[in-house]
Design a protein around this motif. Structure first.
Motif, PDB file in Angstrom:
ATOM      1  N   ASN A   2       0.843  -1.193   0.000  1.00 10.46           N
ATOM      2  CA  ASN A   2       0.000   0.000   0.000  1.00 10.46           C
ATOM      3  C   ASN A   2       0.884   1.250   0.000  1.00 10.46           C
ATOM      4  N   LEU A   4       0.361   4.374   0.767  1.00  7.42           N
ATOM      5  CA  LEU A   4       0.256   5.200   1.971  1.00  7.42           C
ATOM      6  C   LEU A   4       1.046   4.577   3.120  1.00  7.42           C
ATOM      7  N   ASP A   5       0.934   3.267   3.281  1.00 10.45           N
ATOM      8  CA  ASP A   5       1.702   2.575   4.308  1.00 10.45           C
ATOM      9  C   ASP A   5       3.202   2.727   4.068  1.00 10.45           C
ATOM     10  N   ASN A   8       4.279   6.283   5.090  1.00 12.61           N
ATOM     11  CA  ASN A   8       4.259   6.455   6.540  1.00 12.61           C
ATOM     12  C   ASN A   8       5.380   5.665   7.218  1.00 12.61           C
ATOM     13  N   ARG A  28       5.868  12.792   5.126  1.00 13.95           N
ATOM     14  CA  ARG A  28       4.607  13.033   5.814  1.00 13.95           C
ATOM     15  C   ARG A  28       3.658  13.855   4.930  1.00 13.95           C
ATOM     16  N   ALA A  31       2.297  11.669   2.201  1.00 10.99           N
ATOM     17  CA  ALA A  31       1.296  10.755   2.755  1.00 10.99           C
ATOM     18  C   ALA A  31      -0.043  11.460   2.922  1.00 10.99           C
ATOM     19  N   VAL A  34      -1.657  11.664  -0.556  1.00  6.11           N
ATOM     20  CA  VAL A  34      -2.124  10.356  -1.024  1.00  6.11           C
ATOM     21  C   VAL A  34      -3.369   9.904  -0.263  1.00  6.11           C
ATOM     22  N   ALA A  35      -3.448  10.255   1.017  1.00  4.20           N
ATOM     23  CA  ALA A  35      -4.573   9.819   1.853  1.00  4.20           C
ATOM     24  C   ALA A  35      -5.911  10.368   1.367  1.00  4.20           C
ATOM     25  N   LEU A  42      -5.548   6.996  -7.102  1.00  5.57           N
ATOM     26  CA  LEU A  42      -4.091   7.134  -7.029  1.00  5.57           C
ATOM     27  C   LEU A  42      -3.428   6.435  -8.206  1.00  5.57           C
ATOM     28  N   THR A  61       9.368  10.594  -3.297  1.00  5.49           N
ATOM     29  CA  THR A  61       8.063  10.085  -2.880  1.00  5.49           C
ATOM     30  C   THR A  61       7.294   9.515  -4.077  1.00  5.49           C
ATOM     31  N   ILE A  65       5.815   5.684  -4.278  1.00  5.79           N
ATOM     32  CA  ILE A  65       4.404   5.418  -4.596  1.00  5.79           C
ATOM     33  C   ILE A  65       4.294   4.478  -5.797  1.00  5.79           C
ATOM     34  N   SER A 118      -1.799  10.660  14.437  1.00  7.94           N
ATOM     35  CA  SER A 118      -0.583  10.028  13.907  1.00  7.94           C
ATOM     36  C   SER A 118       0.236   9.391  15.022  1.00  7.94           C
TER      37      SER A 118
END
Length: 341
Positions: A2, A4-5, A8, A28, A31, A34-35, A42, A61, A65, A118
């Motif tokens: 994932n 996002l994972d 993070n 950060r 993220a 993307v969230a 995405l 980043t 991704i 967070s």
């Protein structure tokens, strides 16, 4: 993986190794971008070029991704995992498994880098059952200390997170504070507000070079206050890091630890690499005096929560038994202790 994972976790591991703040913020920030999108959105943005042109997405980043979208662990993250993953030796690993929480952590309400959710997510990721949110008190203006009004607002946020189950099952966010011990030994927050908190960590942050008699009197007054639960980073020393080094404060440690033992106040084993506070000889003195201990991260970012591995190692080296460490206690026992006076 994932995406996002992946972002993070990358930020978390960079925080763990105390990477420069600007570097962590890039992950950060990405993220947070993307969230906002569904996985399909995405993927579509990555394939048609829109993602690369999105504000908040940089070359590194973007690489993370797209590699995650391709179903693989991104190269950059894999390298971070390899250099930051360590195997704890037997006794340390055993104690680390017994640690159920952390009583000293900061959010962006004071001088932390991220929001409260967070910090909660990172604590749950580490297997914690509870985390005390202990942002600073008003006197520490350099750390954006919380006025009584702001602390009341934060208490509402903590209550809402717990009541909404946003913290997840089997986890509790504790209302707390790292309160300054003022020069006269009083605690830097309204007593009525301190009475509403689950955990009060009391620390000296000013006039650290005062003479021993003055500092001892100051600390004893704070320890005698029935609202104090934990004596935070008691010597104030710095042994490494970007802020340079600082010698420990001078005080009558035997008297201070005797007062902690008599009042049931836990001596914090502050796990930050730059603090390593108290020094080894003072941990042993506190142990011989009959003190309780709290192994805390003093986290100012999610990745810092993992510093308790270092605190566990120091506790084992000093021979501190797990039953004397309040952060090995389950939540009902912990809250019985903080309500003792």
């Amino acid at each position: 993986m994932n995406p996002l994972d992946a972002l993070n976790e990358t930020a978390f591991l960079l925080e763990r190794e105390l990477a420069p703040g600007f570097k962590v913020k890039a992950f950060r920030r990405a993220a947070a971008v993307v969230a906002e999108w569904t996985p399909d959105e995405l993927a579509a943005r990555a394939s048609d070029g829109r993602l690369k042109a999105t504000k908040g997405i940089g070359s590194r980043t973007f690489e993370i991704i797209t590699q995650a979208l391709a179903g693989r662990v991104p190269d950059y993250l894999a390298g971070l995992r390899e250099r930051t993953t360590t195997t704890l030796p037997g006794e340390v690993a055993t104690l680390r498994e017994q640690l159920l929480g952390d009583l000293h952590a900061h959010s962006d309400w004071s001088d932390g880098t991220t929001d409260i959710p967070s910090m909660v997510a990172a604590a749950r990721f580490l297997g914690h059952r509870y985390l005390a949110l202990t942002d600073h008190s008003p006197n520490l203006t350099v750390a954006n200390g919380l006025s009584p009004e702001r602390l009341e607002e934060e208490l509402d946020v903590v209550a809402e997170l717990n009541e909404s189950d946003a913290t997840g099952p089997d986890f509790t966010l504790l209302a707390g504070i790292e309160v300054d011990i003022l020069e006269d030994g009083s605690l830097d927050q309204e007593k009525a507000l301190l009475d509403r908190l689950d955990v009060v960590v009391a620390s000296v942050h000013s006039k650290l070079r005062a003479d021993s008699a003055t500092m001892t009197k100051r600390m004893l007054a704070a320890i005698d206050d029935p609202r104090t639960d934990v004596l935070g980073h008691c010597t104030g020393r710095l042994v490494e890091g970007t802020r340079g080094t600082r010698p420990p404060s001078e005080f009558d440690a035997a008297a201070v630890f005797a007062a902690c033992a008599a009042n049931g106040v836990a001596v914090e084993i502050n796990s930050r690499p730059e603090r390593q506070d108290p020094p080894d000889d003072l941990i042993r003195l506190a142990l011989d005096t009959g003190c309780l201990f709290s192994i805390d991260s003093d986290a100012h970012a999610p990745g810092h929560l993992s510093f308790i591995d270092l605190g566990a190692a120091r506790a084992v080296a000093a021979g501190v038994p797990p039953e004397r460490i309040v952060t090995t206690w389950n939540l009902p026992r912990l809250l019985d202790w903080t309500a003792r006076r």
